[in-house]
Design a protein around this motif. Structure first.
Motif, PDB file in Angstrom:
ATOM      1  N   MET A   1       0.849  -1.196   0.000  1.00  0.00           N
ATOM      2  CA  MET A   1       0.000   0.000   0.000  1.00  0.00           C
ATOM      3  C   MET A   1       0.887   1.251   0.000  1.00  0.00           C
ATOM      4  SD  MET A   1      -3.029   1.001   2.676  1.00  0.00           S
ATOM      5  CE  MET A   1      -3.932   2.530   2.509  1.00  0.00           C
ATOM      6  N   SER A   2       0.507   2.234  -0.803  1.00  0.00           N
ATOM      7  CA  SER A   2       1.320   3.438  -0.919  1.00  0.00           C
ATOM      8  C   SER A   2       1.307   4.242   0.379  1.00  0.00           C
ATOM      9  CB  SER A   2       0.813   4.316  -2.065  1.00  0.00           C
ATOM     10  OG  SER A   2       1.534   5.526  -2.115  1.00  0.00           O
ATOM     11  N   SER A   3       2.458   4.856   0.648  1.00  0.00           N
ATOM     12  CA  SER A   3       2.579   5.689   1.848  1.00  0.00           C
ATOM     13  C   SER A   3       2.191   7.137   1.561  1.00  0.00           C
ATOM     14  CB  SER A   3       4.020   5.638   2.359  1.00  0.00           C
ATOM     15  OG  SER A   3       4.922   6.035   1.340  1.00  0.00           O
ATOM     16  N   PHE A   4       1.878   7.455   0.296  1.00  0.00           N
ATOM     17  CA  PHE A   4       1.578   8.831  -0.086  1.00  0.00           C
ATOM     18  C   PHE A   4       0.074   9.084  -0.159  1.00  0.00           C
ATOM     19  CE2 PHE A   4       5.686   7.991  -2.349  1.00  0.00           C
ATOM     20  CZ  PHE A   4       6.475   8.723  -1.470  1.00  0.00           C
ATOM     21  N   THR A   5      -0.315  10.293   0.263  1.00  0.00           N
ATOM     22  CA  THR A   5      -1.715  10.717   0.164  1.00  0.00           C
ATOM     23  C   THR A   5      -1.731  12.111  -0.453  1.00  0.00           C
ATOM     24  OG1 THR A   5      -1.827  11.900   2.277  1.00  0.00           O
ATOM     25  CG2 THR A   5      -2.172   9.507   2.331  1.00  0.00           C
ATOM     26  N   LEU A   6      -2.920  12.642  -0.650  1.00  0.00           N
ATOM     27  CA  LEU A   6      -3.056  13.998  -1.193  1.00  0.00           C
ATOM     28  C   LEU A   6      -2.515  15.050  -0.222  1.00  0.00           C
ATOM     29  CD1 LEU A   6      -6.617  13.771  -2.792  1.00  0.00           C
ATOM     30  CD2 LEU A   6      -4.423  13.866  -3.989  1.00  0.00           C
ATOM     31  N   GLN A   7      -2.344  14.657   1.050  1.00  0.00           N
ATOM     32  CA  GLN A   7      -1.841  15.603   2.049  1.00  0.00           C
ATOM     33  C   GLN A   7      -0.316  15.512   2.231  1.00  0.00           C
ATOM     34  OE1 GLN A   7      -3.908  17.963   3.034  1.00  0.00           O
ATOM     35  NE2 GLN A   7      -5.306  16.832   1.681  1.00  0.00           N
ATOM     36  N   THR A   8       0.324  14.569   1.545  1.00  0.00           N
ATOM     37  CA  THR A   8       1.784  14.468   1.622  1.00  0.00           C
ATOM     38  C   THR A   8       2.408  15.687   0.942  1.00  0.00           C
ATOM     39  OG1 THR A   8       1.618  12.051   1.447  1.00  0.00           O
ATOM     40  CG2 THR A   8       3.788  13.029   1.110  1.00  0.00           C
ATOM     41  N   GLN A   9       3.406  16.273   1.573  1.00  0.00           N
ATOM     42  CA  GLN A   9       4.047  17.450   0.984  1.00  0.00           C
ATOM     43  C   GLN A   9       4.854  17.056  -0.258  1.00  0.00           C
ATOM     44  OE1 GLN A   9       6.310  19.634   3.930  1.00  0.00           O
ATOM     45  NE2 GLN A   9       4.454  20.630   4.668  1.00  0.00           N
ATOM     46  N   VAL A  10       4.809  17.935  -1.238  1.00  0.00           N
ATOM     47  CA  VAL A  10       5.509  17.704  -2.503  1.00  0.00           C
ATOM     48  C   VAL A  10       6.995  17.440  -2.260  1.00  0.00           C
ATOM     49  CG1 VAL A  10       6.231  18.793  -4.672  1.00  0.00           C
ATOM     50  CG2 VAL A  10       3.864  19.035  -3.882  1.00  0.00           C
ATOM     51  N   SER A  11       7.621  18.231  -1.405  1.00  0.00           N
ATOM     52  CA  SER A  11       9.051  18.073  -1.131  1.00  0.00           C
ATOM     53  C   SER A  11       9.363  16.711  -0.515  1.00  0.00           C
ATOM     54  CB  SER A  11       9.544  19.186  -0.207  1.00  0.00           C
ATOM     55  OG  SER A  11       8.799  19.204   0.994  1.00  0.00           O
ATOM     56  N   ASP A  12       8.448  16.190   0.316  1.00  0.00           N
ATOM     57  CA  ASP A  12       8.653  14.871   0.935  1.00  0.00           C
ATOM     58  C   ASP A  12       8.575  13.756  -0.105  1.00  0.00           C
ATOM     59  OD1 ASP A  12       8.973  16.012   3.414  1.00  0.00           O
ATOM     60  OD2 ASP A  12       6.888  15.700   4.037  1.00  0.00           O
ATOM     61  N   ILE A  13       7.710  13.932  -1.095  1.00  0.00           N
ATOM     62  CA  ILE A  13       7.595  12.929  -2.175  1.00  0.00           C
ATOM     63  C   ILE A  13       8.899  12.869  -2.964  1.00  0.00           C
ATOM     64  CG2 ILE A  13       6.413  12.342  -4.336  1.00  0.00           C
ATOM     65  CD1 ILE A  13       3.860  13.599  -3.111  1.00  0.00           C
ATOM     66  N   VAL A  14       9.467  14.042  -3.282  1.00  0.00           N
ATOM     67  CA  VAL A  14      10.715  14.079  -4.056  1.00  0.00           C
ATOM     68  C   VAL A  14      11.874  13.505  -3.243  1.00  0.00           C
ATOM     69  CG1 VAL A  14      12.376  15.584  -5.223  1.00  0.00           C
ATOM     70  CG2 VAL A  14       9.933  16.008  -5.472  1.00  0.00           C
ATOM     71  N   THR A  15      11.860  13.724  -1.932  1.00  0.00           N
ATOM     72  CA  THR A  15      12.904  13.149  -1.078  1.00  0.00           C
ATOM     73  C   THR A  15      12.828  11.625  -1.098  1.00  0.00           C
ATOM     74  OG1 THR A  15      12.924  15.078   0.376  1.00  0.00           O
ATOM     75  CG2 THR A  15      13.808  13.031   1.278  1.00  0.00           C
ATOM     76  N   ALA A  16      11.613  11.088  -1.059  1.00  0.00           N
ATOM     77  CA  ALA A  16      11.433   9.630  -1.043  1.00  0.00           C
ATOM     78  C   ALA A  16      11.643   9.008  -2.419  1.00  0.00           C
ATOM     79  CB  ALA A  16      10.030   9.294  -0.524  1.00  0.00           C
ATOM     80  N   ILE A  17      11.187   9.705  -3.463  1.00  0.00           N
ATOM     81  CA  ILE A  17      11.319   9.195  -4.840  1.00  0.00           C
ATOM     82  C   ILE A  17      11.931  10.309  -5.687  1.00  0.00           C
ATOM     83  CG2 ILE A  17      10.123   8.129  -6.803  1.00  0.00           C
ATOM     84  CD1 ILE A  17       7.826   7.474  -4.952  1.00  0.00           C
ATOM     85  N   PRO A  18      13.253  10.369  -5.792  1.00  0.00           N
ATOM     86  CA  PRO A  18      13.898  11.460  -6.535  1.00  0.00           C
ATOM     87  C   PRO A  18      13.390  11.612  -7.965  1.00  0.00           C
ATOM     88  CG  PRO A  18      15.518  10.238  -5.270  1.00  0.00           C
ATOM     89  CD  PRO A  18      14.234   9.478  -5.148  1.00  0.00           C
ATOM     90  N   GLN A  19      13.036  10.495  -8.618  1.00  0.00           N
ATOM     91  CA  GLN A  19      12.564  10.582 -10.011  1.00  0.00           C
ATOM     92  C   GLN A  19      11.220  11.296 -10.133  1.00  0.00           C
ATOM     93  OE1 GLN A  19      14.208   7.993  -8.797  1.00  0.00           O
ATOM     94  NE2 GLN A  19      15.966   8.065 -10.163  1.00  0.00           N
ATOM     95  N   SER A  20      10.505  11.466  -9.019  1.00  0.00           N
ATOM     96  CA  SER A  20       9.223  12.175  -9.081  1.00  0.00           C
ATOM     97  C   SER A  20       9.446  13.644  -9.445  1.00  0.00           C
ATOM     98  CB  SER A  20       8.470  12.078  -7.751  1.00  0.00           C
ATOM     99  OG  SER A  20       9.180  12.737  -6.717  1.00  0.00           O
ATOM    100  N   ALA A  21      10.672  14.132  -9.267  1.00  0.00           N
ATOM    101  CA  ALA A  21      10.986  15.515  -9.651  1.00  0.00           C
ATOM    102  C   ALA A  21      10.758  15.724 -11.143  1.00  0.00           C
ATOM    103  CB  ALA A  21      12.439  15.848  -9.295  1.00  0.00           C
TER     104      ALA A  21
END
Length: 232
Positions: A1-21
């Motif tokens: 199950m994904s750890s990301f939600t609509l409330q996850t901060q954009v910067s935190d997503i990029v830290t966890a998955i650099p390619q999301s940049a």
């Protein structure tokens, strides 16, 4: 199950998955200076469907998890070749072009105060050229020979393979030396106090590139090529 939600901060997503940049850059969502906001808010600002953007993030997350969990194990030579192509070659063909604009921007914006970044750009450019040419040579010329030899070992194919393997190992050494210099001049990818989001992203992805390339070289030099030598 994904750890990301609509409330996850954009910067935190990029830290966890650099390619999301790359995705955020394409969608013109600021992940650097304006990244400390929830994904939903960032998407709405760009008049995008937040749920659709989240779905794209989850796809990237699944891809990263699958990549990290794949292991060569006790694969046969044909399986090992396929594993190297699907995991390491595919990573290089996707990551090197995607990372290029970030490295260029970093050197342009911060090179004056951090002159080592100009050398980082030079090393990355050389590494990109060498690795892409290297993988293409393997895919087009060497791996077909290895598959031929694995299917029917004979002295003719072995003799044909020998200079190719020696050349590939030499190229591996060159790539390894570039990566070692990259780590040295960045002081083990240590970030300066004035590092921005792009700075962090580039260093994080360069370190990931280093890790993948050394794993790639190990599989070829110490597993695949050793098996070929042992069979001759």
């Amino acid at each position: 199950m994904s750890s990301f939600t609509l409330q996850t901060q954009v910067s935190d997503i990029v830290t966890a998955i650099p390619q999301s940049a790359d995705l955020f850059r394409a969608l013109r969502i600021d992940f650097c200076c304006g990244g400390k906001i929830p994904l939903e808010e960032a998407a709405v600002k760009r008049k995008l469907d937040p749920a659709a953007v989240l779905e794209q993030i989850k796809t990237l997350e699944t891809k990263m998890v699958d990549y990290q969990q794949s292991r060569p194990g006790e694969l046969t030579e044909p399986e090992l070749v396929k594993h190297i192509q699907n995991k390491h070659h595919a990573f290089l063909w996707e990551e090197l072009p995607a990372l290029t604009p970030y490295v260029t921007k970093l050197a342009r914006v911060h090179g004056e105060h951090h002159p080592e970044l100009l050398r980082v750009q030079e090393i990355f450019t050389d590494l990109k050229k060498e690795l892409l040419e290297h993988t293409e040579d393997e895919d087009q010329n060497v791996f077909p020979l290895i598959l031929k030899f694995a299917a029917r070992p004979d002295l003719g194919t072995a003799a044909e393979l020998k200079p190719h393997v020696s050349e590939l190992e030499h190229e591996h050494e060159q790539a390894g030396n570039l990566l070692k210099e990259l780590r040295e001049i960045t002081s083990d990818f240590a970030l300066p106090e004035d590092a921005c989001g792009t700075y962090r992203l580039v260093y994080q992805r360069l370190e990931m590139l280093e890790k993948d390339t050394f794993a790639h070289i190990h599989l070829e030099n110490n597993v695949l090529f050793e098996r070929i030598r042992a069979a001759v």
